[in-house]
Design a protein around this motif. Structure first.
Motif, mmCIF file in Angstrom:
data_model
loop_
_atom_site.group_PDB
_atom_site.id
_atom_site.type_symbol
_atom_site.label_atom_id
_atom_site.label_comp_id
_atom_site.label_asym_id
_atom_site.label_seq_id
_atom_site.Cartn_x
_atom_site.Cartn_y
_atom_site.Cartn_z
ATOM 1 N N TYR A 33 0.829 -1.207 0.000
ATOM 2 C CA TYR A 33 0.000 0.000 0.000
ATOM 3 C C TYR A 33 0.866 1.261 0.000
ATOM 4 O O TYR A 33 0.589 2.212 -0.742
ATOM 5 N N SER A 36 2.462 1.777 -3.436
ATOM 6 C CA SER A 36 1.474 2.314 -4.372
ATOM 7 C C SER A 36 1.133 3.762 -4.050
ATOM 8 O O SER A 36 1.055 4.616 -4.943
ATOM 9 N N ASP A 68 -5.975 5.028 -9.397
ATOM 10 C CA ASP A 68 -5.251 3.927 -8.746
ATOM 11 C C ASP A 68 -5.175 4.140 -7.235
ATOM 12 O O ASP A 68 -5.283 3.177 -6.458
ATOM 13 N N ILE A 72 -6.883 1.213 -4.764
ATOM 14 C CA ILE A 72 -6.168 0.406 -3.769
ATOM 15 C C ILE A 72 -6.564 0.794 -2.344
ATOM 16 O O ILE A 72 -6.415 -0.001 -1.416
ATOM 17 N N ILE A 76 -7.446 -2.538 0.542
ATOM 18 C CA ILE A 76 -6.303 -2.904 1.393
ATOM 19 C C ILE A 76 -6.427 -2.395 2.828
ATOM 20 O O ILE A 76 -6.192 -3.161 3.772
ATOM 21 N N SER A 277 -6.527 -6.376 -8.162
ATOM 22 C CA SER A 277 -6.909 -5.236 -7.321
ATOM 23 C C SER A 277 -5.725 -4.539 -6.656
ATOM 24 O O SER A 277 -5.829 -3.367 -6.290
ATOM 25 N N VAL A 278 -4.612 -5.235 -6.484
ATOM 26 C CA VAL A 278 -3.470 -4.666 -5.776
ATOM 27 C C VAL A 278 -2.294 -4.369 -6.704
ATOM 28 O O VAL A 278 -1.707 -3.284 -6.649
#
Length: 299
Positions: A33, A36, A68, A72, A76, A277-278
């Motif tokens: 996380y 990202s 994005d 995320i 998460i 998804s990640v």
């Protein structure tokens, strides 16, 4: 939503019941996380502050980074919080919000990836018309259409899904509220409407994917005719990462939403969910910043 009185909360699938593995899951997801988050924020900041990057390609890239970040952030943090507090609960309204936001960000993201492919097609195959076709007004209109499409598309999916009565329990076999897993809990024929809508949506996604592929075939043909090796390398370095991200996102998401849910294990469901998804929100800033001298220079 008449079924809210029957089901007030859902239980999400945990990665493990062992406390040490729950902490490991929290740490791994936290690292993913943060990578990202940092990557996308750096791209947004660089493009916003550097006037040399105020071009259509980087305008779309900034929109992609914003999507994005949202994408995320929907799944998460909740999963990390559940692992840290050793719980699996998510409220009914929280599940509704997750479904809406997941589909909003995913559909807007894919629409924007399609627009970015068109932008690269015009830039490489019709360079003399580029400033006319992809002007500032057109850029804003195309980006806005991606966001509006995401909202409408997501609202339809969410509305249909949560009109269904859930009487098959409240255990969602995924680490977030995923529609195929929610449909397993349905006990009314209304779920067939959502299944049909998912199939229709897959055809829309396939159409966009084919448009992207055709655009890149034309781009690669044009690139191979470029006498300059430097220009050829620059075109390929711009297009191939984009195509990689699109292919990963489309293939894994399609598999997750169209496969028979009884034909795969929970472990496979988790892996596929992480892949669509990640990984894409984390890979986009890495790929584009690594491949773009302009982004690296701005950073």
């Amino acid at each position: 939503m008449s079924n809210q009185s029957a089901v007030t909360e859902f239980l999400l699938l945990g990665f493990s019941d062992i406390r040490e593995l729950q902490i490991l899951h929290f740490v791994v997801f936290l690292l993913l996380y943060l990578i990202s988050l940092l990557g996308n924020l750096l791209i947004i900041t660089a493009i916003a502050l550097d006037r040399h990057l105020h071009t259509p390609m980087y305008f779309f890239l900034m929109n992609l980074s914003i999507l994005d970040l949202g994408s995320i952030s929907v799944t998460i943090p909740k999963s990390m919080a559940n692992s840290l507090t050793n719980t699996r609960l998510i409220s009914y309204s929280g599940c509704v919000a997750q479904v809406f936001l997941i589909f909003f960000f995913a559909s807007a993201d894919f629409a924007l990836l399609t627009i970015m492919a068109y932008d690269r097609y015009v830039a490489i195959c019709q360079p003399l018309h580029y400033e006319t076709v992809v002007n500032r007004t057109a850029c804003v209109q195309m980006a806005a259409s991606a966001w509006i499409t995401g909202i409408l598309y997501s609202a339809l999916h969410t509305g249909i899904t949560f009109e269904i009565s859930f009487c098959g329990g409240n255990v969602v076999d995924q680490f977030f509220c995923e529609i195929p897993q929610l449909l397993n809990l349905a006990c009314s024929d209304l779920y067939l409407i959502e299944v049909g809508f998912l199939i229709f949506s897959s055809f829309l996604g396939l159409s966009c994917f084919l448009f992207i592929i055709v655009s890149y075939v034309q781009i690669f043909k044009a690139v191979l005719r470029i006498p300059s090796k430097q220009g050829e390398h620059k075109a390929f370095s711009t297009c191939l990462p984009h195509l990689t991200v699109v292919s990963l996102f489309f293939s894994t998401a399609t598999f997750a939403y169209l496969k028979p849910t009884s034909s795969s294990t929970s472990g496979l469901n988790l892996i596929v969910a992480v892949l669509y998804s990640v990984l894409p929100p984390m890979m986009n800033p890495i790929i584009y910043s690594m491949r773009s001298k302009e982004i690296k220079g701005a950073l």
